[in-house]
Design a protein around this motif. Sequence first.
Motif, PDB file in Angstrom:
ATOM      1  N   LYS A  27       0.957  -1.166   0.120  1.00 39.70           N
ATOM      2  CA  LYS A  27      -0.108  -0.085  -0.001  1.00 39.70           C
ATOM      3  C   LYS A  27       0.767   1.202   0.188  1.00 39.70           C
ATOM      4  CE  LYS A  27      -3.686  -2.354   0.099  1.00 39.70           C
ATOM      5  NZ  LYS A  27      -4.750  -2.167   1.266  1.00 39.70           N
ATOM      6  N   SER A  28       0.326   2.441  -0.539  1.00 45.04           N
ATOM      7  CA  SER A  28       1.109   3.487  -0.721  1.00 45.04           C
ATOM      8  C   SER A  28       0.471   4.670  -0.303  1.00 45.04           C
ATOM      9  CB  SER A  28       1.729   3.707  -2.212  1.00 45.04           C
ATOM     10  OG  SER A  28       2.320   4.913  -2.297  1.00 45.04           O
ATOM     11  N   ALA A  29       0.961   5.503   0.492  1.00 42.47           N
ATOM     12  CA  ALA A  29       0.178   6.914   0.795  1.00 42.47           C
ATOM     13  C   ALA A  29       1.143   7.942   0.277  1.00 42.47           C
ATOM     14  CB  ALA A  29       0.394   7.003   2.402  1.00 42.47           C
ATOM     15  N   LEU A  30       0.832   9.314   0.727  1.00 38.79           N
ATOM     16  CA  LEU A  30       1.759  10.481   0.103  1.00 38.79           C
ATOM     17  C   LEU A  30       2.872  10.537   0.799  1.00 38.79           C
ATOM     18  CD1 LEU A  30       1.351  12.731  -2.039  1.00 38.79           C
ATOM     19  CD2 LEU A  30       0.460  14.197   0.067  1.00 38.79           C
ATOM     20  N   LYS A  31       3.207   9.914   1.849  1.00 34.69           N
ATOM     21  CA  LYS A  31       4.259  10.003   2.664  1.00 34.69           C
ATOM     22  C   LYS A  31       5.333   8.740   2.688  1.00 34.69           C
ATOM     23  CE  LYS A  31       6.219  12.236   6.779  1.00 34.69           C
ATOM     24  NZ  LYS A  31       5.729  12.803   7.987  1.00 34.69           N
ATOM     25  N   MET A  56       0.479  -5.517  -5.792  1.00 32.43           N
ATOM     26  CA  MET A  56       0.520  -4.221  -6.427  1.00 32.43           C
ATOM     27  C   MET A  56      -0.373  -3.233  -5.798  1.00 32.43           C
ATOM     28  SD  MET A  56       0.199  -3.634 -10.362  1.00 32.43           S
ATOM     29  CE  MET A  56       2.018  -4.176 -10.872  1.00 32.43           C
ATOM     30  N   CYS A  57      -0.075  -1.998  -5.988  1.00 35.07           N
ATOM     31  CA  CYS A  57      -1.190  -0.891  -5.461  1.00 35.07           C
ATOM     32  C   CYS A  57      -0.833   0.334  -6.310  1.00 35.07           C
ATOM     33  CB  CYS A  57      -0.967  -0.802  -3.984  1.00 35.07           C
ATOM     34  SG  CYS A  57       0.769   0.388  -3.483  1.00 35.07           S
ATOM     35  N   LEU A  58      -1.881   1.212  -6.174  1.00 33.51           N
ATOM     36  CA  LEU A  58      -1.877   2.378  -6.983  1.00 33.51           C
ATOM     37  C   LEU A  58      -1.287   3.718  -6.117  1.00 33.51           C
ATOM     38  CD1 LEU A  58      -2.600   3.352  -9.795  1.00 33.51           C
ATOM     39  CD2 LEU A  58      -4.823   4.080  -8.951  1.00 33.51           C
ATOM     40  N   ALA A  59      -0.591   4.108  -6.503  1.00 32.35           N
ATOM     41  CA  ALA A  59       0.229   5.365  -5.657  1.00 32.35           C
ATOM     42  C   ALA A  59      -0.812   6.816  -5.769  1.00 32.35           C
ATOM     43  CB  ALA A  59       1.406   5.792  -6.294  1.00 32.35           C
ATOM     44  N   PRO A  60      -0.803   7.704  -4.610  1.00 31.77           N
ATOM     45  CA  PRO A  60      -1.703   8.677  -4.712  1.00 31.77           C
ATOM     46  C   PRO A  60      -1.091   9.622  -5.710  1.00 31.77           C
ATOM     47  CG  PRO A  60      -0.897   8.123  -2.455  1.00 31.77           C
ATOM     48  CD  PRO A  60       0.030   7.054  -3.458  1.00 31.77           C
TER      49      PRO A  60
END
Length: 914
Positions: free
Chosen positions: A39-43, A314-318
């Motif tokens: 998982k991806s967040a802005l930071k 896999m994940c989608l970045a912000p």
Amino acid sequence: MNRFKTSKYRNSVAKCPKKENSITDLSVETPQSFGNHVKSALKYTACNIGTAGSGKLAVFNTGDTGRKGNSQFLPAHGASLTDFEFSPFYHDKLLTASDDCTVKLWSVPDNLDSLKDISPVEVIKDFERRPELIVHNPIAESLTAIASGTSIYLHNLNKVEFRQELDVAGSDLIQSTAWSHDGKMLACTTKSKKLTLLDPRSTDHVVGQLSAHDNHKDSRVVWLSSSKLLTTGFGRSRAQELKGWDARNLKSCLYMKEMGTSTGVLMPFFDPDTNMLFIAGKGDSSLTIMECVDGDDFITEASSALLTDQTKGMCLAPKLSLDVIQCEVDRLYQLCKTQLVPVMVQVPRRVYREFQPGLFPYTASDEVVLSTDDWLGGKDALRATTSMDPSKRTTSIKKKVEEAAPTKETAVKPPVAATKPAMKPTPTRKPQPVEVAVAPAKEERQRSVKKFQVGKTSKFRHLLGQVFHPSTHLTNIQRLSTTLMGSGNGFDVNEKRAAIPLTTAGGHVAILELSKTGRQPSSLTTVENQAPVIDFSWNPFNNQQLAVALDTGVIKIWQVPSTGLTSSTSNHQLALEGHYSRVSCLAWHPLASDVLATAGFDSRVIVWDVSTGEQKITIEDDGQQGEIVDMAWSSDGKAVACINREGSVVKYNIRTKPTKQIKVGNTPGGCKNARLLWTLDDKFIVTSYINKNGARCLAMLHASGRENDDIEATEIDDAVALLMPHYDADSNVLFLAGKGDHSLLSFELAAAEPHVTYLTSYRADQAYQAFSFQHKSVCDVRKVEFARAWKLGKTSIEPVSFTVPRVKMEYFQDDLFPKTKKNGQATMTAAQWLDGSDKQMDRISLRPGDMKALSEAPKEVTKERKYDSYNANTYKTDEERREELVSAMSSKLNLDKKLEQDDMEGVDEDEWSD
């Protein structure tokens, strides 16, 4: 059929980075769960690492690369992790679910080295079966849906005592769940092959239900709009399937496609801003790009890309973490067995220097618009949006947490023990962007365009470029910036030092001593400008002074010690402030000391006296010039030429009062970006530009600006980077260097037709970033070296020599080396030039004292050959050869070829008449 119809994203491509731009040396064993394992967040970006049952979670800063190993991890649980999720509003808040039937809330610290020492902020227990999935509501501040077994539980993270159970009637184990984009509905797929729609705020939670796929294997669901969904699963023949549904009418399938017979579950990812859909399969090494459209097609296929390794997750970045200058419209993080790979989805453009507003609509921000209590009370809201333009976007990377993380002794406590909210919003303030008014360009009649003619001969047509010995190179240059805004060269050298921009935040420009060759230290000494760098240039009369133009409209003057920088510094000598907007270019006066001219997007040209820091001359645009992209002094120092974004070239006699604008001409074909310079004793202005069609062009304009003068122009090629011109006034040779190219193009200019002669191009072994040429005095005339430059590569700076092959190298080639301008000494001060002085530069000869000029060499006398290699038999005809053969045979046989009748007398002509 056009697969994307008229979509702006029809040519999008997925690009895998080089290995050094990925996070490597990981050891990943994904657990058996329904999560995507990354998982991806802005930071931050997090992923599963270690053995499947270790409960470890690796956390990295967004943008991290290189070898990380398994040392930087969060020991989240004592059993295997089933799922985890970052908050969409608080980028340091992380929820983890585990096989130990608990869900924990973590506050990720800024220093990731202390991950092992932190404790959870909250622990949610009392699950009958292990929690499988965690999904945050996209609208309500702290509302989270947790799927466990056959039920979904709603939790308010600010009030952990709140818990609402949603029973999915007649279902089996929940395999996937997703919130609608407006946060009103929940969709889930189950092992019983059903797709169920839920309204958590209604009395009867189940809104609709149907059988989605014919196989009970793992399935996924994602919302495409407020009423359309997409599910992935397996058919009766165990083939992978995609199906589209209308939430208002679940009776029939809108779209169905078989994707293959692979056994890996298909993971769908949807970007609502671009309507792009990405499909990746676990265990596969491919990525499929689609687009959702209105109409009967519903989903159209675009392209597929082969990834570097098999996908474990896999994940989608912000969206706000994307590199919009590089036209990166989406980014996916691919989790592999040993690495985490950022896959860029890019829309190809010829130039990656500006923000493209047409590709980036407003996107969801992290601003809280609705509390969980208000949402539960029946209120709805739309997600707050922000611009993707880096200069206008509003986001809060770090939110305040009211309560610090508890100690290890009190870490695991019952949910009801919490008395303070785990999350608290911090009000964000939207900055007001500064709007710059751009006046429309003045209409003028279209000029005729004459193509370049190729000259027949040139003394420099066989020029050779050769890199010096590796011992003279500067290597191991790290963090080189290759994406400067504006049209600057991004590289400048004088006889002692080189200046290069770095990617380090804060506008760092590294100063390198050219005498200190070899491997450079990993941490270079820099001048810190504290703002993005646009352009920079060394003072031609002071090799210690550097001028740097910044995005803020400020020009900083730096004084480098004579021995060079020993450490990075932020103490500049002078700051020149006079522009209202970004400074696009700067140029030192070619004759007077301490005179600097700057131009910017505010359409102003300012002449500064750097010795005093005063603004001496200001040229205010009369409404016709527009945003100036480049500027250049004439060689006599009397005039300045400017070109704007529309391709309009004007010149100013800078000291004339009032300053009069003289129209020179327009670049044929329009202009996106350009560079210009004066040539041929200031009679012509040469412009290198990119036209509206994206082609790289070269235009030659008469500096007089006469309307009846034809414009010399040609299209060179269709490469992306703008060609940077470098002109040698002594030889009239023009070099064109493009960032990322392998070839350095060269031409010879002439005032008479044909004006341009194509010369031999220099080709480098690897792609270069820029060239910077030195003064003629450094050339070795004994080797017929007429130009010398420094080539900036990806990690090195190398000197390059340009020579002309000659036979009599023992003589000084005075036909190639006229007297050149003296280097390093100004002819007048700033005050003298401002008072009207125009003293020109003295010229000196480059001829060494012990060399004779080629023109004085004695003429060679043609020597008579002792042995002539000419053989006449080589050029005889067949008839001559046959006659020689017959004569030779007759002489051998003593034959008399004379006939009897040859001795008889003939009859006179008058006797025939009788």
